[in-house]
Design a protein around this motif. Structure first.
Motif: not given
Length: 69
Positions: A43-69
Motif C-alpha cells: 500500500w505504501m509503495l502504491a501511495a508513493t507511486v501515485l503521489t507524483p501522479v496526483a501532483a502532475w494532474l494538479t499542475w496540469r489542471g492549474d496550467r490549463k486554468a491559467r491559459a483559459g483566463r
C-alpha cells in the motif's frame, strides 16, 4: 466584490493525504501478501507511486486554468 477562482483540480492533492493518512487504519495489516510484500508495504509503495501522479494532474489542471483566463 472579489471573485475567487474555482480550481477543482486542486482536489487531486487530497489523494496523497487519503492514501497515507486516511486509509492507514484500514490497511495496517500483514496479510494478504501482495507481490511478496506485506499488504501495508505494498500500500505504501502504491501511495508513493501515485503521489507524483496526483501532483502532475494538479499542475496540469492549474496550467490549463491559467491559459483559459
Amino acid at each position: 466584490m472579489i471573485r475567487r477562482p474555482r480550481r477543482p483540480h486542486l482536489l487531486w492533492l487530497l489523494v496523497p493525504f487519503v492514501l497515507y493518512i486516511g486509509a492507514l487504519p484500514f490497511v495496517n495489516r500483514v496479510e494478504p501478501v501482495v507481490l511478496g510484500l506485506p499488504f501495508f508495504f505494498a500500500w505504501m509503495l502504491a501511495a508513493t507511486v501515485l503521489t507524483p501522479v496526483a501532483a502532475w494532474l494538479t499542475w496540469r489542471g492549474d496550467r490549463k486554468a491559467r491559459a483559459g483566463r
